[in-house]
Design a protein around this motif. Structure first.
Motif, PDB file in Angstrom:
ATOM      1  N   ASN A  63       0.824  -1.214   0.000  1.00 14.07           N
ATOM      2  CA  ASN A  63       0.000   0.000   0.000  1.00 14.07           C
ATOM      3  C   ASN A  63       0.854   1.258   0.000  1.00 14.07           C
ATOM      4  OD1 ASN A  63      -2.274  -1.564   0.056  1.00 14.07           O
ATOM      5  ND2 ASN A  63      -2.676  -1.233   2.224  1.00 14.07           N
ATOM      6  N   VAL A  64       1.877   1.267   0.833  1.00 15.80           N
ATOM      7  CA  VAL A  64       2.762   2.433   0.901  1.00 15.80           C
ATOM      8  C   VAL A  64       3.479   2.634  -0.429  1.00 15.80           C
ATOM      9  CG1 VAL A  64       4.851   3.349   1.994  1.00 15.80           C
ATOM     10  CG2 VAL A  64       3.052   2.361   3.395  1.00 15.80           C
ATOM     11  N   MET A  65       3.982   1.559  -1.008  1.00 15.66           N
ATOM     12  CA  MET A  65       4.695   1.682  -2.281  1.00 15.66           C
ATOM     13  C   MET A  65       3.757   2.102  -3.415  1.00 15.66           C
ATOM     14  SD  MET A  65       7.869   1.267  -1.957  1.00 15.66           S
ATOM     15  CE  MET A  65       7.947   1.931  -0.316  1.00 15.66           C
ATOM     16  N   PHE A  66       2.543   1.572  -3.429  1.00 18.44           N
ATOM     17  CA  PHE A  66       1.579   1.936  -4.461  1.00 18.44           C
ATOM     18  C   PHE A  66       1.199   3.413  -4.353  1.00 18.44           C
ATOM     19  CE2 PHE A  66      -2.949   2.288  -5.735  1.00 18.44           C
ATOM     20  CZ  PHE A  66      -2.770   2.076  -7.089  1.00 18.44           C
ATOM     21  N   THR A  67       0.955   3.879  -3.145  1.00 16.09           N
ATOM     22  CA  THR A  67       0.596   5.280  -2.947  1.00 16.09           C
ATOM     23  C   THR A  67       1.753   6.196  -3.315  1.00 16.09           C
ATOM     24  OG1 THR A  67      -0.865   4.591  -1.153  1.00 16.09           O
ATOM     25  CG2 THR A  67      -0.308   6.925  -1.272  1.00 16.09           C
ATOM     26  N   LEU A  68       2.960   5.812  -2.921  1.00 18.24           N
ATOM     27  CA  LEU A  68       4.139   6.605  -3.286  1.00 18.24           C
ATOM     28  C   LEU A  68       4.325   6.632  -4.793  1.00 18.24           C
ATOM     29  CD1 LEU A  68       6.603   8.183  -2.210  1.00 18.24           C
ATOM     30  CD2 LEU A  68       7.846   6.023  -2.265  1.00 18.24           C
ATOM     31  N   ALA A 116       9.829  14.314  -5.369  1.00 15.63           N
ATOM     32  CA  ALA A 116       8.793  13.374  -5.798  1.00 15.63           C
ATOM     33  C   ALA A 116       8.825  12.064  -5.025  1.00 15.63           C
ATOM     34  CB  ALA A 116       8.941  13.093  -7.287  1.00 15.63           C
ATOM     35  N   TYR A 117       9.980  11.631  -4.564  1.00 17.30           N
ATOM     36  CA  TYR A 117      10.086  10.309  -3.933  1.00 17.30           C
ATOM     37  C   TYR A 117      10.496  10.343  -2.467  1.00 17.30           C
ATOM     38  CZ  TYR A 117       9.652   8.240  -8.549  1.00 17.30           C
ATOM     39  OH  TYR A 117       9.180   7.870  -9.769  1.00 17.30           O
ATOM     40  N   VAL A 118      11.466  11.140  -2.109  1.00 19.26           N
ATOM     41  CA  VAL A 118      12.033  11.078  -0.756  1.00 19.26           C
ATOM     42  C   VAL A 118      11.139  11.788   0.259  1.00 19.26           C
ATOM     43  CG1 VAL A 118      14.028  11.644   0.668  1.00 19.26           C
ATOM     44  CG2 VAL A 118      14.354  10.858  -1.677  1.00 19.26           C
ATOM     45  N   TYR A 119      10.782  13.043   0.007  1.00 17.03           N
ATOM     46  CA  TYR A 119       9.961  13.791   0.955  1.00 17.03           C
ATOM     47  C   TYR A 119       8.597  13.126   1.191  1.00 17.03           C
ATOM     48  CZ  TYR A 119      13.343  17.623   0.521  1.00 17.03           C
ATOM     49  OH  TYR A 119      14.474  18.380   0.524  1.00 17.03           O
ATOM     50  N   PRO A 120       7.892  12.730   0.131  1.00 18.76           N
ATOM     51  CA  PRO A 120       6.594  12.087   0.392  1.00 18.76           C
ATOM     52  C   PRO A 120       6.716  10.736   1.088  1.00 18.76           C
ATOM     53  CG  PRO A 120       6.819  12.608  -1.934  1.00 18.76           C
ATOM     54  CD  PRO A 120       8.079  12.972  -1.272  1.00 18.76           C
ATOM     55  N   PHE A 121       7.813  10.026   0.875  1.00 20.63           N
ATOM     56  CA  PHE A 121       7.997   8.731   1.531  1.00 20.63           C
ATOM     57  C   PHE A 121       8.079   8.898   3.041  1.00 20.63           C
ATOM     58  CE2 PHE A 121      10.729   5.132   2.904  1.00 20.63           C
ATOM     59  CZ  PHE A 121       9.841   4.113   2.596  1.00 20.63           C
ATOM     60  N   VAL A 122       8.800   9.907   3.488  1.00 22.35           N
ATOM     61  CA  VAL A 122       8.914  10.164   4.928  1.00 22.35           C
ATOM     62  C   VAL A 122       7.553  10.544   5.503  1.00 22.35           C
ATOM     63  CG1 VAL A 122       9.985  11.665   6.644  1.00 22.35           C
ATOM     64  CG2 VAL A 122      11.340  10.800   4.750  1.00 22.35           C
ATOM     65  N   VAL A 123       6.845  11.422   4.817  1.00 19.53           N
ATOM     66  CA  VAL A 123       5.519  11.834   5.290  1.00 19.53           C
ATOM     67  C   VAL A 123       4.558  10.649   5.295  1.00 19.53           C
ATOM     68  CG1 VAL A 123       3.527  13.292   4.734  1.00 19.53           C
ATOM     69  CG2 VAL A 123       5.826  14.226   4.579  1.00 19.53           C
TER      70      VAL A 123
END
Length: 129
Positions: free
Chosen positions: A43-48, A78-85
């Protein structure tokens, strides 16, 4: 530019809700209603993936930020900041979704559960038909 970022956030929220519903259905049908923690990672990977693709497409390519700032900065935004959030927010959203979709509420007494109103109204309608 901010409106486009809001659009990417809305797309990712929709993707997260769809992913949580699919996970709940899979656990219900396949895993005998037990939680599968591997699906949380999916789910996390799909949303990211949805957010990052929308961000790169809208801001990077259409907005021209790839040429202005370069791939490195667009990749980080696009990838790092949203992943942490997402890692900070996802556990709260997953628990809230589970409690919302559960058809009953537990009480203080161990053998008593209260069925939520929206579920017993559905059964009453089916009995009338």
């Amino acid at each position: 530019m901010i409106e486009v970022q809001v659009l990417a956030i809305l797309l990712s929220c929709f993707a997260l809700s769809v992913a949580l519903v699919v996970q709940w259905r899979l656990e219900r049908e396949v895993n005998n209603r037990k939680q599968a923690f591997v699906l949380h990672f999916a789910n996390v990977m799909f949303t990211l993936m949805v957010y990052s693709t929308a961000y790169v497409a809208f801001i990077g390519i259409v907005g021209g930020q790839l040429r202005a700032r370069g791939w490195g900065e667009v990749f980080i935004k696009a990838y790092v900041y949203p992943f942490v959030v997402l890692l900070l927010v996802y556990p709260i959203i997953a628990v809230a979704f589970r409690s919302w979709i559960r058809p009953y509420i537990r009480t203080a007494q161990p053998n008593v559960v209260v069925i939520k109103k929206r579920y017993w109204q559905k059964t009453e309608l089916r009995e009338r038909e």
